[in-house]
Design an enzyme around this catalytic site. Structure first.
Site, PDB file in Angstrom:
ATOM      1  N   VAL A 159       0.882  -0.888  -0.400  1.00  5.75           N
ATOM      2  CA  VAL A 159      -0.325  -0.008  -0.207  1.00  5.75           C
ATOM      3  C   VAL A 159       1.102   0.995   0.043  1.00  5.75           C
ATOM      4  CG1 VAL A 159      -1.673  -1.190   1.374  1.00  5.75           C
ATOM      5  CG2 VAL A 159      -0.072  -0.425   2.633  1.00  5.75           C
ATOM      6  N   CYS A 160       0.411   1.924  -0.907  1.00  8.00           N
ATOM      7  CA  CYS A 160       1.578   3.461  -1.110  1.00  8.00           C
ATOM      8  C   CYS A 160       1.243   4.717  -1.296  1.00  8.00           C
ATOM      9  CB  CYS A 160       2.318   2.583  -2.387  1.00  8.00           C
ATOM     10  SG  CYS A 160       2.829   1.588  -2.639  1.00  8.00           S
ATOM     11  N   THR A 161       1.892   6.067  -1.037  1.00  3.27           N
ATOM     12  CA  THR A 161       1.378   6.678  -2.484  1.00  3.27           C
ATOM     13  C   THR A 161       2.309   7.396  -3.216  1.00  3.27           C
ATOM     14  OG1 THR A 161       0.637   7.466  -0.268  1.00  3.27           O
ATOM     15  CG2 THR A 161       0.816   9.087  -1.062  1.00  3.27           C
ATOM     16  N   ASN A 337      -4.680   4.055  -2.600  1.00  6.72           N
ATOM     17  CA  ASN A 337      -4.990   2.747  -3.121  1.00  6.72           C
ATOM     18  C   ASN A 337      -6.306   3.183  -3.200  1.00  6.72           C
ATOM     19  OD1 ASN A 337      -2.429   2.451  -0.942  1.00  6.72           O
ATOM     20  ND2 ASN A 337      -2.199   1.296  -2.376  1.00  6.72           N
ATOM     21  N   ARG A 350      -5.052   8.271   2.942  1.00  3.15           N
ATOM     22  CA  ARG A 350      -3.850   9.023   3.533  1.00  3.15           C
ATOM     23  C   ARG A 350      -4.186   9.771   2.130  1.00  3.15           C
ATOM     24  NH1 ARG A 350      -1.437   4.871   1.392  1.00  3.15           N
ATOM     25  NH2 ARG A 350      -3.662   3.251   1.366  1.00  3.15           N
TER      26      ARG A 350
END
Ligand SMILES: *[C@@H]1O[C@H](CO)[C@@H](O)[C@H](O)[C@H]1NC(C)=O
Ligand SMILES: *[C@@H]1O[C@H](CO)[C@@H](O)[C@H](O)[C@H]1NC(C)=O
Ligand SMILES: *[C@@H]1O[C@H](CO)[C@@H](O)[C@H](O)[C@H]1NC(C)=O
Ligand SMILES: *[C@@H]1O[C@H](CO)[C@@H](O)[C@H](O)[C@H]1NC(C)=O
Ligand SMILES: *[C@@H]1O[C@H](CO)[C@@H](O)[C@H](O)[C@H]1NC(C)=O
Ligand SMILES: *[C@@H]1O[C@H](CO)[C@@H](O)[C@H](O)[C@H]1NC(C)=O
Length: 412
Positions: A159-161, A337, A350
């Protein structure tokens, strides 16, 4: 408190439906962890936008990332030898942790599959990946099936930005936080995710060269042959984020193991694009049109004005390409995500804090330094954050930093 708990429980079941892999977890254990986290989430850990964090220092900075050169002119099986020799001990520790985690699935039957079936699928992987993976197994002495497992793992658990932004001069910046290890063992004593911590020593920068000249550069994990973060200097930048979908990660991978092999592994496609595409447009076309094993978001930056986009993929189709558009005042695109046209999952937002900080920074003040501030703001920075990468296409710069998120900090 009870209502908070219930809210979290119903949120939890939503998350279970969103992520079929979750079904495989020991639910009671997760539920316990989850309710603990819910109280944590309600503590108001989210903070104002960070500032003056760059150059990286202090408790959220755990270290620089070492550079290695990988020579693409060598036979694939020999390309990673020097990297693996240096990182062998950390790789063994990490793979043991993954195996322990995988042992929870199907009463340990998954481990049998890893040892018996995965070595067989390595030959079905496209070149140069099968040979590179075999080389890594040979040099490290780690069983082939386990190296294959390690290489598959990120396809479904990140999971990322990611963000691409254009400044007033037309410079394009591309940056990302790599968050990894959700639900994979919470270390109660240290308040960390077990796999996230074990992965940090494996983070490496790689300069991929042909004829002693850089073709592209990436930040990745030693022993992992796909690419999740990379730059072709002066041409384009690329990151990949996981996309959760009903028709998600496991299905395509299972199909592959069972013999239906018409899709491409996502991180193999990103590596192929970085290695062999020659422009933003070429990269965009390949990322949009190649059939995949699992849904994904590709975040792509180019070298000219308005060249930055988020490609939202299903396994078969492209649902949407969302581009920077200065006429519409859209000077950046940011992806976590969740599909950009939908609200993020309410326990995992986020996106809003990251966009709030981007908006607050303004286009006039955007730079690698200020983007590092945005990516240092909780919960954009969280307990899963392994590294932060900053890229500038015009200079070919790729800088990555190992991160930490001391308490108070959200678990994701
Ligand atoms: C990281 O690299 C920078 C620039 O090269 C250097 O100034 C700094 O001391 C390094 N930090 C650590 C913790 O190694
Ligand atoms: C917890 O942190 C301490 C100090 O950083 C470290 O020595 C220890 O190995 C960690 N424990 C685990 C289980 O990772
Ligand atoms: C890039 O193209 C070369 C030459 O066609 C090929 O040998 C190589 O395998 C390709 N790279 C990837 C990662 O597919
Ligand atoms: C941008 O990329 C294209 C395609 O690779 C290249 O032809 C062009 O020279 C690049 N422009 C700049 C300013 O680097
Ligand atoms: C940021 O700015 C954009 C464009 O003006 C706007 O659409 C968006 O709602 C803003 N987001 C936040 C969280 O402030
Ligand atoms: C942008 O930077 C300038 C000069 O560094 C500063 O005066 C200004 O307050 C900044 N603007 C914002 C919105 O932060």
């Amino acid at each position: 408190m009870l209502s908070v708990g219930l809210l979290c429980v119903s949120g939890f079941s939503m998350k279970v439906r969103l992520r079929e892999e979750m079904l495989l977890l020991n639910l009671q254990h997760s539920l316990f962890i989850f309710t603990t986290f819910c109280s944590l989430l309600m503590c108001g850990c989210a903070e104002e936008c960070s500032s003056s964090m760059y150059p990286p220092k202090g408790p959220t900075f755990k270290g620089n990332v070492t550079w290695y050169t990988v020579n693409l002119d060598l036979p694939p099986s020999e390309r990673w030898t020097h990297v693996i020799k240096e990182k062998k001990a950390e790789l063994v520790t990490m793979i043991q942790a993954i195996k322990r985690f995988a042992g929870n699935f199907f009463h340990g039957k998954l481990i049998d599959v890893v040892d018996k079936e995965l070595p067989l699928i390595v030959d079905t992987l496209p070149p140069p990946f099968s040979q590179e993976i075999k080389g890594i197994a040979a040099v490290s002495g780690i069983p082939l099936g386990e190296v294959v497992l390690y290489n598959i793992f990120y396809e479904v658990f990140t999971v990322c930005t990611s963000v691409v932004a254009e400044d007033l001069k037309g410079n394009l910046y591309h940056a990302r936080n790599m968050d990894f290890g959700l639900f994979m063992g919470w270390d109660i004593k240290n308040q960390t995710w077990t796999l996230t911590e074990k992965l940090k020593p494996l983070v490496v920068n790689v300069d991929f060269q042909r004829k002693s000249r850089t073709v592209f550069k990436s930040t990745g994990f030693a022993g992992y042959v796909g690419v999740l973060t990379g730059i072709r200097p002066k041409e384009f930048t690329l990151t990949m984020n996981e996309r959760f979908d009903f028709d998600g990660g496991y299905i395509g991978i299972l199909e592959w193991i069972l013999g239906k092999r018409d899709g491409m592994w996502m991180s193999f496609l990103t590596r192929r694009v970085l290695e062999n595409a020659t422009s933003y447009k070429d990269a965009q076309t390949q990322l949009a049109l190649t059939k995949l094993l699992a849904p994904a978001y590709f975040i792509l930056g180019g070298n000219q004005t308005n060249q930055g986009c988020v490609i939202t993929r299903t396994r078969i189709n492209t649902l949407d390409i969302w581009e920077i558009d200065l006429r519409l005042n859209r000077w950046y695109v940011l992806e976590t995500n969740y599909d950009h046209w939908e609200q993020p999952f309410f326990l995992d937002d986020r996106r809003t804090p990251a966009m709030k900080c981007m908006n607050k920074t303004t286009r006039a003040n955007i730079s690698l330094q200020t983007i590092y501030d945005v990516l240092s703001t909780k919960p954009v920075l969280n307990k899963l954050t392994t590294y932060t990468s900053l890229m500038e296409v015009s200079t070919g710069k790729l800088e990555s930093y190992i991160r930490a998120c001391p308490n108070p900090c959200t678990p994701w």
